[in-house]
Scaffold this motif. Structure first.
Motif, PDB file in Angstrom:
ATOM      1  N   ILE A  13       1.027  -0.951  -0.154  1.00 43.01           N
ATOM      2  CA  ILE A  13       0.015  -0.359  -0.054  1.00 43.01           C
ATOM      3  C   ILE A  13       1.096   1.198  -0.074  1.00 43.01           C
ATOM      4  O   ILE A  13       0.463   1.957  -1.273  1.00 43.01           O
ATOM      5  CB  ILE A  13      -0.709  -0.477   1.873  1.00 43.01           C
ATOM      6  CG1 ILE A  13      -1.727  -1.404   1.267  1.00 43.01           C
ATOM      7  CG2 ILE A  13      -1.742   1.497   1.506  1.00 43.01           C
ATOM      8  CD1 ILE A  13      -2.665  -1.106   2.261  1.00 43.01           C
ATOM      9  N   LEU A  46       2.233   1.653  -3.369  1.00 43.18           N
ATOM     10  CA  LEU A  46       1.871   2.241  -4.335  1.00 43.18           C
ATOM     11  C   LEU A  46       0.732   3.681  -4.348  1.00 43.18           C
ATOM     12  O   LEU A  46       0.936   3.900  -5.234  1.00 43.18           O
ATOM     13  CB  LEU A  46       0.306   0.765  -4.657  1.00 43.18           C
ATOM     14  CG  LEU A  46      -0.285   1.064  -6.199  1.00 43.18           C
ATOM     15  CD1 LEU A  46       0.521   0.822  -6.843  1.00 43.18           C
ATOM     16  CD2 LEU A  46      -1.264   0.084  -5.316  1.00 43.18           C
ATOM     17  N   GLN A  47       1.322   3.302  -3.415  1.00 43.89           N
ATOM     18  CA  GLN A  47       0.570   4.599  -2.876  1.00 43.89           C
ATOM     19  C   GLN A  47      -0.633   5.048  -2.977  1.00 43.89           C
ATOM     20  O   GLN A  47      -1.623   6.419  -3.805  1.00 43.89           O
ATOM     21  CB  GLN A  47       1.341   6.468  -3.226  1.00 43.89           C
ATOM     22  CG  GLN A  47       2.963   6.707  -3.072  1.00 43.89           C
ATOM     23  CD  GLN A  47       3.356   7.444  -3.665  1.00 43.89           C
ATOM     24  OE1 GLN A  47       2.877   8.166  -4.777  1.00 43.89           O
ATOM     25  NE2 GLN A  47       4.384   8.390  -3.548  1.00 43.89           N
ATOM     26  N   ALA A  48      -1.617   3.739  -2.247  1.00 40.75           N
ATOM     27  CA  ALA A  48      -2.976   3.283  -2.845  1.00 40.75           C
ATOM     28  C   ALA A  48      -3.460   3.892  -1.524  1.00 40.75           C
ATOM     29  O   ALA A  48      -3.657   4.154  -0.560  1.00 40.75           O
ATOM     30  CB  ALA A  48      -3.322   1.531  -3.141  1.00 40.75           C
ATOM     31  N   LYS A  49      -4.951   5.333  -1.992  1.00 40.85           N
ATOM     32  CA  LYS A  49      -6.093   4.955  -0.992  1.00 40.85           C
ATOM     33  C   LYS A  49      -7.099   4.343  -0.740  1.00 40.85           C
ATOM     34  O   LYS A  49      -7.663   3.361  -1.652  1.00 40.85           O
ATOM     35  CB  LYS A  49      -6.518   6.404  -1.398  1.00 40.85           C
ATOM     36  CG  LYS A  49      -4.965   7.655  -1.607  1.00 40.85           C
ATOM     37  CD  LYS A  49      -4.637   7.979  -0.457  1.00 40.85           C
ATOM     38  CE  LYS A  49      -3.101   8.850  -0.790  1.00 40.85           C
ATOM     39  NZ  LYS A  49      -2.339   8.570   0.546  1.00 40.85           N
ATOM     40  N   PHE A  85      -8.110  -0.746  -1.896  1.00 37.87           N
ATOM     41  CA  PHE A  85      -7.581  -0.112  -1.697  1.00 37.87           C
ATOM     42  C   PHE A  85      -6.838   0.263  -3.568  1.00 37.87           C
ATOM     43  O   PHE A  85      -6.621  -0.465  -4.299  1.00 37.87           O
ATOM     44  CB  PHE A  85      -5.740   0.202  -1.092  1.00 37.87           C
ATOM     45  CG  PHE A  85      -6.225   0.095   0.359  1.00 37.87           C
ATOM     46  CD1 PHE A  85      -5.987   1.558   1.187  1.00 37.87           C
ATOM     47  CD2 PHE A  85      -6.283  -1.495   0.913  1.00 37.87           C
ATOM     48  CE1 PHE A  85      -6.143   1.388   2.848  1.00 37.87           C
ATOM     49  CE2 PHE A  85      -6.624  -0.944   3.039  1.00 37.87           C
ATOM     50  CZ  PHE A  85      -6.221  -0.257   3.393  1.00 37.87           C
ATOM     51  N   GLN A  86      -6.656   1.803  -3.989  1.00 42.36           N
ATOM     52  CA  GLN A  86      -6.123   1.657  -5.139  1.00 42.36           C
ATOM     53  C   GLN A  86      -5.441   2.918  -5.686  1.00 42.36           C
ATOM     54  O   GLN A  86      -5.271   3.713  -4.982  1.00 42.36           O
ATOM     55  CB  GLN A  86      -8.023   2.241  -5.540  1.00 42.36           C
ATOM     56  CG  GLN A  86      -8.291   2.552  -7.213  1.00 42.36           C
ATOM     57  CD  GLN A  86      -8.904   2.698  -8.056  1.00 42.36           C
ATOM     58  OE1 GLN A  86     -10.393   2.794  -7.431  1.00 42.36           O
ATOM     59  NE2 GLN A  86      -9.056   2.653  -9.694  1.00 42.36           N
ATOM     60  N   LYS A  87      -4.812   2.303  -6.328  1.00 42.51           N
ATOM     61  CA  LYS A  87      -4.434   3.998  -6.696  1.00 42.51           C
ATOM     62  C   LYS A  87      -4.026   3.361  -8.639  1.00 42.51           C
ATOM     63  O   LYS A  87      -3.478   2.588  -9.480  1.00 42.51           O
ATOM     64  CB  LYS A  87      -2.742   3.061  -7.106  1.00 42.51           C
ATOM     65  CG  LYS A  87      -1.379   4.512  -7.602  1.00 42.51           C
ATOM     66  CD  LYS A  87      -1.717   6.121  -7.056  1.00 42.51           C
ATOM     67  CE  LYS A  87      -0.714   7.129  -7.891  1.00 42.51           C
ATOM     68  NZ  LYS A  87       0.270   7.200  -7.038  1.00 42.51           N
ATOM     69  N   GLU A  88      -4.658   4.474  -9.443  1.00 43.90           N
ATOM     70  CA  GLU A  88      -4.957   4.219 -10.710  1.00 43.90           C
ATOM     71  C   GLU A  88      -5.628   2.761 -10.849  1.00 43.90           C
ATOM     72  O   GLU A  88      -7.383   2.897  -9.930  1.00 43.90           O
ATOM     73  CB  GLU A  88      -3.892   4.167 -11.811  1.00 43.90           C
ATOM     74  CG  GLU A  88      -2.891   5.722 -11.834  1.00 43.90           C
ATOM     75  CD  GLU A  88      -1.242   5.518 -11.984  1.00 43.90           C
ATOM     76  OE1 GLU A  88      -1.042   4.771 -12.701  1.00 43.90           O
ATOM     77  OE2 GLU A  88      -1.664   7.288 -12.490  1.00 43.90           O
ATOM     78  N   HIS A 121      -4.439  -0.353 -10.522  1.00 44.97           N
ATOM     79  CA  HIS A 121      -3.860  -1.237  -9.433  1.00 44.97           C
ATOM     80  C   HIS A 121      -4.383  -1.340  -8.009  1.00 44.97           C
ATOM     81  O   HIS A 121      -5.308  -0.438  -7.524  1.00 44.97           O
ATOM     82  CB  HIS A 121      -2.708  -0.606  -9.066  1.00 44.97           C
ATOM     83  CG  HIS A 121      -2.149  -1.233 -10.794  1.00 44.97           C
ATOM     84  ND1 HIS A 121      -1.671  -2.006 -11.503  1.00 44.97           N
ATOM     85  CD2 HIS A 121      -1.101   0.281 -10.748  1.00 44.97           C
ATOM     86  CE1 HIS A 121      -1.553  -2.023 -12.495  1.00 44.97           C
ATOM     87  NE2 HIS A 121      -0.751  -0.821 -12.215  1.00 44.97           N
ATOM     88  N   TYR A 122      -5.186  -2.740  -7.631  1.00 44.34           N
ATOM     89  CA  TYR A 122      -6.065  -2.599  -6.552  1.00 44.34           C
ATOM     90  C   TYR A 122      -5.232  -3.529  -4.953  1.00 44.34           C
ATOM     91  O   TYR A 122      -4.889  -4.199  -6.012  1.00 44.34           O
ATOM     92  CB  TYR A 122      -7.405  -3.435  -6.639  1.00 44.34           C
ATOM     93  CG  TYR A 122      -7.982  -2.373  -7.273  1.00 44.34           C
ATOM     94  CD1 TYR A 122      -9.278  -1.909  -7.326  1.00 44.34           C
ATOM     95  CD2 TYR A 122      -7.712  -2.731  -9.033  1.00 44.34           C
ATOM     96  CE1 TYR A 122      -9.991  -0.748  -8.279  1.00 44.34           C
ATOM     97  CE2 TYR A 122      -8.626  -1.609 -10.216  1.00 44.34           C
ATOM     98  CZ  TYR A 122      -9.620  -0.870  -9.420  1.00 44.34           C
ATOM     99  OH  TYR A 122     -10.716   0.028 -10.562  1.00 44.34           O
ATOM    100  N   THR A 145       2.852  -5.054 -11.528  1.00 41.35           N
ATOM    101  CA  THR A 145       2.174  -3.775 -12.469  1.00 41.35           C
ATOM    102  C   THR A 145       2.287  -3.559 -13.831  1.00 41.35           C
ATOM    103  O   THR A 145       1.638  -3.417 -13.925  1.00 41.35           O
ATOM    104  CB  THR A 145       2.826  -2.569 -11.543  1.00 41.35           C
ATOM    105  OG1 THR A 145       4.148  -2.939 -11.917  1.00 41.35           O
ATOM    106  CG2 THR A 145       2.357  -2.767 -10.322  1.00 41.35           C
TER     107      THR A 145
END
Length: 288
Positions: free
Chosen positions: A16, A19-22, A33-36, A38-39, A206
């Protein structure tokens, strides 16, 4: 597009962060959590939780997105093998559900920085070789014979994922966290071990699937299979599983003739158990 399932936050946290996922807002139970495109999904422990998390995630995607989604399950596992060291990472090419005795065959990762692979057995409870542990299920050396890695999510994840995603898109990898001593790993230890292996896996996860959109079995292979099975009483589920295994074989062997059981074996199928054994052996030959 890629999705990554973990049982607990300590396994997922390095990913997380990297990836800097939110976290996304949705009506479901599980943390996503998602970034663009990618989950990362945290399911909680146990094969039922893993299966439910896969189902919930699949339903927020369109069918075309599912077909293009690389879907992985990573996490820690106990090892029954003294040849495996703590921190070793291995891809899984066969999963056995200890409760149902069913076998599943994940995709083999052919191009990876990590080349080791092994089998995984999924239990409903934590397992130990220590007779004095009261929080784990004790198994003797004889009961553990032939078992390599042990977890609590693998079979549930894979069985559910195979209902929604192409078989060749699904992979499992496990990191050896213990040798079944009967103690739980500390969260910070799990996080550290996972962070170390993540550096070699992140780009692989990725990157796009190399075979997205490829599916020629409907035209070339499946008509031959339908002719072979026309007098067999396969259920729709069995046909569905067989088609996934054939697709797996064809992607790995584009120029090889599809293996069929001996025609003469069909006359000996007198019962449902005979048919099931015949069917499973055929599917297994497609995963060699």
């Amino acid at each position: 597009m890629s999705a990554l399932f973990f049982a607990v936050l300590s396994e997922a946290k390095p990913w997380i962060t990297k990836l800097q996922a939110k976290p996304i807002s949705h009506l479901g139970k599980f943390r996503i959590f998602q970034k663009e495109n990618h989950y990362i999904i945290i399911s909680g422990t146990g094969k039922l939780s893993a299966a439910l998390a896969v189902s919930e995630f699949a339903h927020i995607l369109s069918k075309p997105d599912r077909n293009q989604m690389k879907i992985w399950n990573l996490g820690i596992a106990g090892s029954n093998s003294s040849e495996l060291s703590l921190g070793d990472f291995l891809w899984i090419h066969k999963i056995t559900d200890a409760g149902t005795k069913r076998d599943f065959y994940p995709d083999r990762i052919e191009k990876s920085k990590f080349t080791k692979e092994t089998t995984l057995t999924t239990f409903d409870r934590p397992i130990t070789k220590n007779e004095n542990s009261d929080r784990f299920l004790f198994l003797s050396q004889e009961e553990l014979k032939g078992i390599q890695l042990i977890d609590m999510e693998g079979s549930g994840f894979f069985e559910a994922a195979s209902l929604y995603f192409p078989l060749e898109n699904i992979s499992l990898g496990k990191l050896v966290s213990d040798h079944l001593e009967g103690t739980f790993c500390k969260a910070e230890t799990v996080e550290s071990m996972m962070a170390e292996k993540m550096e070699g896996l992140f780009d692989e996860w990725t990157s796009p699937l190399p075979w997205t959109g490829i599916d020629s079995i409907e035209t070339f292979d499946w008509p031959l299979v339908e002719s072979f099975i026309q007098n067999l009483r396969l259920t729709e589920t069995m046909k569905h599983d067989l088609k996934k295994s054939i697709r797996f074989f064809r992607l790995r062997n584009p120029n090889t003739s599809l293996p069929f059981p001996e025609e003469s074996l069909k006359i000996h199928l007198k019962s449902k158990s005979d048919l099931k054994e015949f069917f499973e052996q055929w599917r297994e030959s497609l995963h060699v």
